[in-house]
Design an enzyme around this catalytic site. Structure first.
Site, PDB file in Angstrom:
ATOM      1  N   SER A   1     -13.700   1.440   0.819  1.00 53.92           N
ATOM      2  CA  SER A   1     -13.100   1.675   2.135  1.00 53.92           C
ATOM      3  C   SER A   1     -13.278   3.132   2.516  1.00 53.92           C
ATOM      4  CB  SER A   1     -11.596   1.338   2.082  1.00 53.92           C
ATOM      5  OG  SER A   1     -10.948   1.701   3.297  1.00 53.92           O
TER       6      SER A   1
ATOM      7  N   HIS B   1     -11.304   3.968   5.219  1.00 56.96           N
ATOM      8  CA  HIS B   1     -10.119   3.974   6.084  1.00 56.96           C
ATOM      9  C   HIS B   1     -10.504   3.600   7.525  1.00 56.96           C
ATOM     10  CE1 HIS B   1      -5.919   5.537   5.262  1.00 56.96           C
ATOM     11  NE2 HIS B   1      -5.806   5.239   6.547  1.00 56.96           N
TER      12      HIS B   1
ATOM     13  N   GLY C   1      -8.685  -4.728   9.300  1.00 56.78           N
ATOM     14  CA  GLY C   1      -7.675  -3.892   9.934  1.00 56.78           C
ATOM     15  C   GLY C   1      -7.608  -4.185  11.418  1.00 56.78           C
ATOM     16  N   ARG C   2      -8.545  -3.614  12.168  1.00 55.93           N
ATOM     17  CA  ARG C   2      -8.482  -3.758  13.629  1.00 55.93           C
ATOM     18  C   ARG C   2      -8.561  -5.209  14.069  1.00 55.93           C
ATOM     19  NH1 ARG C   2     -11.317   0.766  12.235  1.00 55.93           N
ATOM     20  NH2 ARG C   2     -10.676   2.732  13.203  1.00 55.93           N
TER      21      ARG C   2
ATOM     22  N   GLN D   1       0.856  -1.195   0.000  1.00 54.76           N
ATOM     23  CA  GLN D   1       0.000   0.000   0.000  1.00 54.76           C
ATOM     24  C   GLN D   1       0.892   1.245   0.000  1.00 54.76           C
ATOM     25  OE1 GLN D   1      -0.278   1.997   3.192  1.00 54.76           O
ATOM     26  NE2 GLN D   1      -1.220   3.561   1.903  1.00 54.76           N
TER      27      GLN D   1
ATOM     28  N   GLY E   1     -15.176  -2.401   9.576  1.00 54.28           N
ATOM     29  CA  GLY E   1     -16.166  -2.918  10.512  1.00 54.28           C
ATOM     30  C   GLY E   1     -16.353  -4.418  10.503  1.00 54.28           C
TER      31      GLY E   1
ATOM     32  N   ARG F   1     -11.385   6.516   9.838  1.00 53.35           N
ATOM     33  CA  ARG F   1     -10.283   7.340  10.367  1.00 53.35           C
ATOM     34  C   ARG F   1     -10.032   8.596   9.547  1.00 53.35           C
ATOM     35  NH1 ARG F   1      -7.242   3.810  13.656  1.00 53.35           N
ATOM     36  NH2 ARG F   1      -5.142   4.606  13.252  1.00 53.35           N
TER      37      ARG F   1
ATOM     38  N   LYS G   1      -7.777   1.873  -3.191  1.00 53.09           N
ATOM     39  CA  LYS G   1      -8.411   1.696  -1.873  1.00 53.09           C
ATOM     40  C   LYS G   1      -8.958   3.034  -1.387  1.00 53.09           C
ATOM     41  CE  LYS G   1      -7.145   0.276   2.869  1.00 53.09           C
ATOM     42  NZ  LYS G   1      -6.999   1.491   3.677  1.00 53.09           N
TER      43      LYS G   1
HETATM   44  C1  LIG Z   1      -4.048   1.361  13.381  1.00 57.90           C
HETATM   45  C2  LIG Z   1      -4.446   1.495  11.933  1.00 57.90           C
HETATM   46  C3  LIG Z   1      -3.512   1.929  11.001  1.00 57.90           C
HETATM   47  C4  LIG Z   1      -3.875   2.041   9.649  1.00 57.90           C
HETATM   48  N1  LIG Z   1      -2.917   2.410   8.739  1.00 57.90           N
HETATM   49  C5  LIG Z   1      -3.246   2.462   7.426  1.00 57.90           C
HETATM   50  C6  LIG Z   1      -2.256   2.745   6.440  1.00 57.90           C
HETATM   51  O1  LIG Z   1      -1.085   2.938   6.757  1.00 57.90           O
HETATM   52  N2  LIG Z   1      -2.652   2.801   5.144  1.00 57.90           N
HETATM   53  C7  LIG Z   1      -3.945   2.572   4.755  1.00 57.90           C
HETATM   54  O2  LIG Z   1      -4.264   2.622   3.561  1.00 57.90           O
HETATM   55  N3  LIG Z   1      -4.896   2.264   5.669  1.00 57.90           N
HETATM   56  C8  LIG Z   1      -4.574   2.198   6.974  1.00 57.90           C
HETATM   57  N4  LIG Z   1      -5.530   1.867   7.898  1.00 57.90           N
HETATM   58  C9  LIG Z   1      -6.904   1.554   7.439  1.00 57.90           C
HETATM   59  C10 LIG Z   1      -7.049   0.059   7.130  1.00 57.90           C
HETATM   60  O3  LIG Z   1      -6.285  -0.309   6.024  1.00 57.90           O
HETATM   61  C11 LIG Z   1      -8.507  -0.312   6.853  1.00 57.90           C
HETATM   62  O4  LIG Z   1      -9.020   0.516   5.841  1.00 57.90           O
HETATM   63  C12 LIG Z   1      -9.403  -0.219   8.095  1.00 57.90           C
HETATM   64  O5  LIG Z   1      -8.691  -0.581   9.250  1.00 57.90           O
HETATM   65  C13 LIG Z   1     -10.612  -1.120   7.931  1.00 57.90           C
HETATM   66  O6  LIG Z   1     -11.484  -1.023   9.004  1.00 57.90           O
HETATM   67  P1  LIG Z   1     -11.479  -2.059  10.243  1.00 57.90           P
HETATM   68  O7  LIG Z   1     -10.300  -1.663  11.089  1.00 57.90           O
HETATM   69  O8  LIG Z   1     -12.765  -1.800  10.909  1.00 57.90           O
HETATM   70  O9  LIG Z   1     -11.299  -3.449   9.697  1.00 57.90           O
HETATM   71  C14 LIG Z   1      -5.192   1.747   9.241  1.00 57.90           C
HETATM   72  C15 LIG Z   1      -6.121   1.302  10.197  1.00 57.90           C
HETATM   73  C16 LIG Z   1      -5.764   1.172  11.526  1.00 57.90           C
HETATM   74  C17 LIG Z   1      -6.786   0.669  12.507  1.00 57.90           C
END
Ligand SMILES: Cc1cc2nc3c(=O)[nH]c(=O)nc-3n(C[C@H](O)[C@H](O)[C@H](O)COP(=O)(O)O)c2cc1C
Length: 402
Positions: A275, A277, A331-332, A131, A310, A280, A253
């Site tokens: 997505s 993110h 992710g989480r 990524q 989610g 976030r 993404k």
């Molecule tokens: C701690 C953390 C760091 C993340 N860092 C990145 C990142 O560096 N690049 C990116 O494209 N998405 C990043 N994300 C987003 C994830 O790739 C993903 O879109 C998201 O976590 C999906 O939701 P979920 O945590 O509910 O599964 C991050 C998410 C978290 C929780």
């Protein structure tokens, strides 16, 4: 039996993580932007879709495998890119890589990893996608693409929902964002987690080696560094440029509307990742499960659609598949496993989800993921799922080149 062994759901892993990580790090994983309305919706909106199983359709075994870019994966769950994973467990990205290899799934490696992309590539075999972002200095993006090819990454994933870093207020309060500082509260909280200190203390200082050659300093300056290199003017021409310099599979993404998916498809992208993110970035935007139908309809099966955001249950995965996702990224869910027990924890998170998928498929009478479509869903009042709303921008058709 340890608390880790007793964990049976993704939420159990989250609860374990809350007791094992300093609060600021727990919040860094769990938190979202602004009021966290989108973060909450991402999870909550799955409840608006219900699965409708088929009676007397039993089989001894179920097939939840999926094909992505010519590879068959045993499960539709892959690992989303997350920056800073080495904060939660020593050499965290290597642990995640080994867990993904053991489970045969794809690891999406974040540009903001705490190990170099080359070190992660050799930590374990198995498919990896890198990524990255479009940076103000396009040379940085080009350098990532060149390094990814050299290290054997099978795909690039361009994150397009992050022209600037989102307002993560928990991080601001905890002193993890701009002008990071160690408050008395942060120090006291960290002192309450001696096991984390002991574990992390055995390792060299944490940094962001992928950015080191581009001028990144120590961890405490990282937020300012990334804020400085991201390009807030990023546009479609940049995606075209990246398509031109990278011939392998390219995933976009952060797509949330059908017209954007069609445009990415016309540029020659190989997959769309719905997505936001993980809530976030843009707070108050819609949940990804609510965006999926429109995107899948626009793409018409010409390239795979992925979804993240989610996912906490195997049934969430099946709902996404029924609405048109080929696979989902977590992710989480994987980070809570990592923070709880390193590689074993990530493997457990993936096993929990694939076990729940298999259980629901057995009970619902679905032999394979191909059996799931919109007719397998109802809304939470039992009504059929309607057609996705038409994206107004779609009315100006974009030529599809492939
Ligand atoms: C701690 C953390 C760091 C993340 N860092 C990145 C990142 O560096 N690049 C990116 O494209 N998405 C990043 N994300 C987003 C994830 O790739 C993903 O879109 C998201 O976590 C999906 O939701 P979920 O945590 O509910 O599964 C991050 C998410 C978290 C929780």
């Amino acid at each position: 039996m340890s608390a880790f062994e007793r964990a049976i759901t993704i939420d159990d892993l989250r609860v374990l993580t809350r007791s094992r990580l300093p609060r600021a790090l727990y919040d860094y994983i769990e938190g979202g932007a602004g009021d966290e309305a989108t973060l909450v919706s991402n999870g909550a909106r799955f409840a608006a879709y219900r699965l409708l199983g088929r009676a007397l359709a039993g089989t001894a075994t179920r097939d939840q495998s999926v094909e992505l870019f010519g590879r068959r994966l045993p499960s539709p769950v892959i690992v989303a890119p997350t920056g800073g994973s080495g904060l939660f467990w020593p050499a965290g990205e290597a642990e995640v890589a080994r867990a993904c290899a053991a489970k045969g799934t794809v690891m999406m490696v974040s540009a903001g990893a705490t190990l170099s992309l080359e070190d992660i590539a050799v930590a374990a075999p198995g498919p990896k996608w890198l990524q990255l972002f479009i940076y103000r200095d396009r040379g940085i993006t080009r350098d990532f693409a060149t390094r990814a090819a050299g290290a054997g990454y099978e795909a690039l994933c361009l994150t397009v929902d992050c022209p600037i870093i989102g307002p993560r207020e928990r991080d601001l309060r905890n002193g993890l964002s701009a002008n990071p500082r160690l408050t008395l509260r942060t120090c006291l909280d960290a002192a309450r987690h001696p096991r984390w200190w002991l574990r992390m203390g055995r390792r060299p200082r944490i940094g962001f080696p992928n950015y080191a050659r581009h001028g990144a300093g120590p961890l405490r300056d990282m937020h300012a560094f990334v804020a400085g290199v991201l390009d807030p003017t990023v546009g479609w021409k940049d995606l075209e440029w990246l398509r031109g310099i990278w011939s392998g599979p390219l995933i976009v993404k952060g797509i949330m509307r059908g017209s954007d998916a069609t445009r990415a498809l016309a540029i020659g992208c190989d997959a769309i990742q719905v997505s936001n993110h993980g809530g976030r970035q843009l707070d108050q935007t819609i949940a990804t499960i609510d965006a999926l139908g429109e995107v899948a309809t626009a793409v018409e099966g010409r390239i795979p659609v992925l979804l993240d955001g989610g996912i906490r249950r195997g049934t969430d995965v099946l709902k996404a598949v029924a609405l048109g996702a080929r696979a989902v990224a977590v992710g989480r869910a994987h980070l809570w496993g990592l923070a709880a027990a390193g590689q074993r924890g990530v493997e457990k998170a993936l096993a929990i989800l694939s076990g729940e998928i298999d259980c629901a498929m057995a009970i619902g009478g679905w032999d394979s993921l191909r059996d799931l479509d919109r007719s397998s869903l109802r809304d939470d009042a039992g009504r059929p799922i309607g057609s996705p709303p038409v994206d107004p921008v779609q009315s100006s058709p974009v030529a599809v080149a492939r």
